[in-house]
Write an enzyme that holds these catalytic residues in place. Structure first.
Site, PDB file in Angstrom:
ATOM      1  N   LYS A  51       0.846  -1.209   0.000  1.00  0.00           N
ATOM      2  CA  LYS A  51       0.000   0.000   0.000  1.00  0.00           C
ATOM      3  C   LYS A  51       0.873   1.249   0.000  1.00  0.00           C
ATOM      4  CE  LYS A  51      -3.830  -2.106   2.464  1.00  0.00           C
ATOM      5  NZ  LYS A  51      -4.257  -2.594   3.778  1.00  0.00           N
ATOM      6  N   GLN A  76      -5.052  -1.329   9.737  1.00  0.00           N
ATOM      7  CA  GLN A  76      -4.978  -2.690   9.181  1.00  0.00           C
ATOM      8  C   GLN A  76      -5.615  -3.702  10.137  1.00  0.00           C
ATOM      9  OE1 GLN A  76      -3.765  -3.431   6.111  1.00  0.00           O
ATOM     10  NE2 GLN A  76      -4.025  -5.622   6.346  1.00  0.00           N
ATOM     11  N   ASP A 107     -11.540   2.745   4.111  1.00  0.00           N
ATOM     12  CA  ASP A 107     -11.965   1.339   4.082  1.00  0.00           C
ATOM     13  C   ASP A 107     -13.482   1.212   3.964  1.00  0.00           C
ATOM     14  OD1 ASP A 107     -10.055  -0.734   4.184  1.00  0.00           O
ATOM     15  OD2 ASP A 107      -9.577  -0.296   6.276  1.00  0.00           O
TER      16      ASP A 107
END
Ligand code: GUN
Length: 297
Positions: A54, A98, A121
Site C-alpha cells: 500500500k 490494518q 476502508d
C-alpha cells in the site's frame, strides 16, 4: 476455456494511472496532495506485506504516505489517541487501520473512532449506513473493485440476477448493496443456503467471497454468466509446494462462464487501486472539489 478472462492486474494499472493523473492535476491547480495514513499494530506477516505494498503504490501515484507501526501490546487508548491525531491532521485525507487487530483491542471501537470522511476502508458504521440507504459514502475497496470490473465488462448491470456468495461485512454485504444500487436483483447466499447449486445456476453474475478453495464448480454456473472470484486461498500442490486458488474452480467455471476473474491477478490487485481511488475521493470531498469520474460507486 471459453470465458473471457477479466484481467484485474491490467485494470488496476489503469485505475492507478487515472488516480495519478488526478493527483498531479490537484497539485498543479490547488497545491494539494492527497495523504493516506496506514496504521499497523503487531507483526502479522500477511499484514506487513499488504502495508508495504500500500505504501509503495501510494507514493507511486504521487500521494503523501504515512505508516504508523505499533507494537502488538499497544494499549487500545494509545491507538484511539493516534486515530484522533490523524483525524485532526489536514495533510491526511485517508486513514486505514490494518485488520486484524490484536485481541485486547476492540476493533469496532477503533474503526468507529475514525472520521467517517477519512474512512477509506468504508468500515465506519456511518459509511455502512450511508451505503445501505443509497447515499454518498466511502465504499469498501474490494467490492468497489469488483463493481468497477463488472461495469467495465457489462456496461449496465440493470436487471441482471446477481448472487453474492458470502455475507461478510467487508465483502459480501457491501457487494450486495452496490449491486442493488446498480439495479441488479440480488441474492446473498451463505453456508446455510438451501440448494446452493440451484441458487447459483440462476445468476447472471456470481461474486464468490467465502474463503473456501475451489468451492464453486463449473456445473453451478449458468452458461455465459460472469464470475468474480474474491477468494485467495493457498493450497498444497500434488507435486509439492503450494499455489493460490480462488473460491471457484477456475478451469471448470471458465468452460461455462462468459467471463471470469483469475486468482491471482483478478480482484486482488483492484483492492489497493481502489484504496488509492478512495483516498483521492476523500481529498476532493474534503476540499469541496468535483469527485474523480469513474473512480467512485
Ligand atoms: N486486512 C485485510 N484486508 C483489509 C482491508 O481491506 N482493510 C483493512 N483495514 N484491513 C485489512
Amino acid at each position: 476455456m471459453t470465458a473471457t478472462r477479466i484481467d484485474g492486474k491490467a485494470f488496476a494499472a489503469t485505475v492507478r494511472a487515472k488516480v495519478a493523473t488526478h493527483v498531479s492535476h490537484l497539485k498543479e491547480t490547488h497545491d494539494l496532495t492527497p495523504g493516506l495514513a496506514v496504521v499497523l499494530v503487531g507483526e502479522d506477516p500477511a499484514s506487513q506485506v499488504y502495508v508495504r505494498s500500500k505504501g509503495k503504490q501510494t507514493v507511486e501515484v504521487g500521494m503523501h504516505s504515512v505508516e504508523h507501526k505499533l507494537d502488538a501490546d499497544t494499549p487500545e487508548a494509545d491507538l484511539l489517541a493516534l486515530v484522533e491525531t490523524l483525524n485532526q491532521d489536514p495533510a491526511i485525507h485517508g486513514i486505514l487501520v490494518q485488520l486484524p487487530l490484536p485481541d485486547h483491542v476492540n476493533a469496532d471501537k477503533v474503526i468507529n473512532a475514525i472520521d467517517p470522511a477519512k474512512d477509506v476502508d468504508g468500515f465506519h458504521i456511518s459509511n455502512v449506513g450511508l451505503l445501505g440507504t443509497g447515499q454518498k459514502s466511502m465504499v469498501p475497496c474490494t467490492p468497489l473493485g469488483c463493481l468497477m470490473m463488472l461495469r467495465d465488462h457489462h456496461g449496465s448491470l440493470s436487471g441482471l440476477n446477481a448472487v453474492v456468495l458470502g455475507r461478510s461485512n467487508i465483502v459480501g454485504k457491501p457487494m450486495a448493496q452496490l449491486l442493488l444500487g446498480d439495479s441488479c436483483t440480488v441474492t446473498i447466499a451463505h453456508s446455510r443456503t438451501k440448494d446452493l447449486p440451484e441458487v447459483v445456476r440462476g445468476a447472471d453474475i456470481v461474486v464468490a467471497a467465502v474463503g473456501r478453495p475451489q468451492m464453486v464448480p463449473g456445473d453451478w454456473i449458468k452458461p455465459g454468466a460472469t464470475v468474480i472470484d474474491v477468494g485467495i486461498n493457498r493450497i498444497e500442490k500434488p507435486e509439492g509446494g503450494t499455489r493460490l486458488v480462488g473460491d471457484c474452480d477456475f478451469d471448470s467455471c471458465a468452460e461455462v462462464a462468459g467471463a471470469i476473474t483469475p486468482v491471482p491477478g483478478g480482484v486482488g490487485p483492484m483492492t489497493i487501486a481502489c484504496l488509492l481511488a478512495n483516498t483521492l475521493t476523500a481529498c476532493c470531498r474534503a476540499h469541496g472539489l468535483p469527485e474523480p469520474e469513474g473512480l467512485t460507486a
